[in-house]
Design a protein around this motif. Sequence first.
Motif, PDB file in Angstrom:
ATOM      1  N   GLY A  85     -26.493   8.111   2.788  1.00  0.00           N
ATOM      2  CA  GLY A  85     -25.306   8.587   2.077  1.00  0.00           C
ATOM      3  C   GLY A  85     -24.534   7.501   1.349  1.00  0.00           C
ATOM      4  N   ASP A  86     -24.927   6.250   1.560  1.00  0.00           N
ATOM      5  CA  ASP A  86     -24.265   5.160   0.834  1.00  0.00           C
ATOM      6  C   ASP A  86     -24.814   5.001  -0.576  1.00  0.00           C
ATOM      7  OD1 ASP A  86     -24.221   3.077   3.832  1.00  0.00           O
ATOM      8  OD2 ASP A  86     -22.771   4.566   3.117  1.00  0.00           O
ATOM      9  N   ALA A  87     -25.915   5.666  -0.862  1.00  0.00           N
ATOM     10  CA  ALA A  87     -26.512   5.564  -2.193  1.00  0.00           C
ATOM     11  C   ALA A  87     -25.539   6.117  -3.230  1.00  0.00           C
ATOM     12  CB  ALA A  87     -27.826   6.324  -2.239  1.00  0.00           C
ATOM     13  N   ALA A  88     -25.194   5.274  -4.189  1.00  0.00           N
ATOM     14  CA  ALA A  88     -24.182   5.656  -5.181  1.00  0.00           C
ATOM     15  C   ALA A  88     -24.022   4.509  -6.168  1.00  0.00           C
ATOM     16  CB  ALA A  88     -22.838   5.935  -4.511  1.00  0.00           C
ATOM     17  N   MET A  89     -23.177   4.741  -7.173  1.00  0.00           N
ATOM     18  CA  MET A  89     -22.721   3.673  -8.052  1.00  0.00           C
ATOM     19  C   MET A  89     -21.442   3.110  -7.454  1.00  0.00           C
ATOM     20  SD  MET A  89     -23.398   2.122 -10.984  1.00  0.00           S
ATOM     21  CE  MET A  89     -24.099   3.165 -12.258  1.00  0.00           C
ATOM     22  N   THR A 112     -22.487  -1.155 -10.024  1.00  0.00           N
ATOM     23  CA  THR A 112     -23.778  -1.507  -9.432  1.00  0.00           C
ATOM     24  C   THR A 112     -24.358  -0.248  -8.803  1.00  0.00           C
ATOM     25  OG1 THR A 112     -23.148  -3.790  -8.936  1.00  0.00           O
ATOM     26  CG2 THR A 112     -24.963  -2.851  -7.658  1.00  0.00           C
ATOM     27  N   LEU A 113     -25.558   0.107  -9.216  1.00  0.00           N
ATOM     28  CA  LEU A 113     -26.222   1.279  -8.657  1.00  0.00           C
ATOM     29  C   LEU A 113     -26.972   0.876  -7.396  1.00  0.00           C
ATOM     30  CD1 LEU A 113     -26.954   4.262  -8.886  1.00  0.00           C
ATOM     31  CD2 LEU A 113     -28.968   3.570 -10.221  1.00  0.00           C
ATOM     32  N   LEU A 114     -26.546   1.422  -6.263  1.00  0.00           N
ATOM     33  CA  LEU A 114     -27.161   1.101  -4.981  1.00  0.00           C
ATOM     34  C   LEU A 114     -28.127   2.204  -4.557  1.00  0.00           C
ATOM     35  CD1 LEU A 114     -27.329  -0.742  -2.471  1.00  0.00           C
ATOM     36  CD2 LEU A 114     -25.519   0.680  -1.460  1.00  0.00           C
TER      37      LEU A 114
END
Lengths: 118, 114
Positions: A85-89, A112-114
């Motif tokens: 769920g941390d995947a995000a910009m 930063t796109l993670l």
Amino acid sequence: AQTVTQSQPEMSVQEAETVTLSCTYDTSESDYYLFWYKQPPSRQMILVIRQEAYKQQNATENRFSVNFQKAAKSFSLKISDSQLGDAAMYFCAYRSAMRGGSNYKLTFGKGTLLTVNP
Amino acid sequence: GAGVSQSPSNKVTEKGKDVELRCDPISGHTALYWYRQSLGQGLEFLIYFQGNSAPDKSGLPSDRFSAERTGGSVSTLTIQRTQQEDSAVYLCASSSQGVIGELFFGSGTQLSVL
């Protein structure tokens, strides 16, 4: 005028590992606020963490912490125990602490796109 | 509602047409911001409303852009004679006098100009 630079357009991390996102800024002011905002695919940006420049202690919010280096004008975000769920910009932002004028505005970096890999 | 609401979520228009984007801030929030997010770019400030004060329009990119806020609540961003370079996500945010810098964002309007 203040500028915010995020030098990492993309980052990836394995689930449960730690990742650090970089941010530098340029200002002539001594008092200001720094922020990390998260923008998931839903586009709705959410405040992750906030740092006041006059505080020497680094801010921490659960798995999120910052490394604030005032002299170096650096403000990195560390995410521990990364989750899917941390995947995000992630956007770094700056706001002056001065009153009046246009000092209410937040100046954002380009993000930063993670990606979090399972 | 509990959060900032923006409509429409997506808007496709033809070059030269006018569009209106709506933002309904959190009740009681006196400050309202419009930002534009273009592909690969950060957030570009457009306009700021604070209570009954005159808005700060310094970020509007051209006179084709205008915004108003009625009754200190709902705001409308209008783009006249749209151009392809206007294609972007338009984000609205509101804030209170509480935590400085804590903006509450809507989900934005994705504008596509063909």
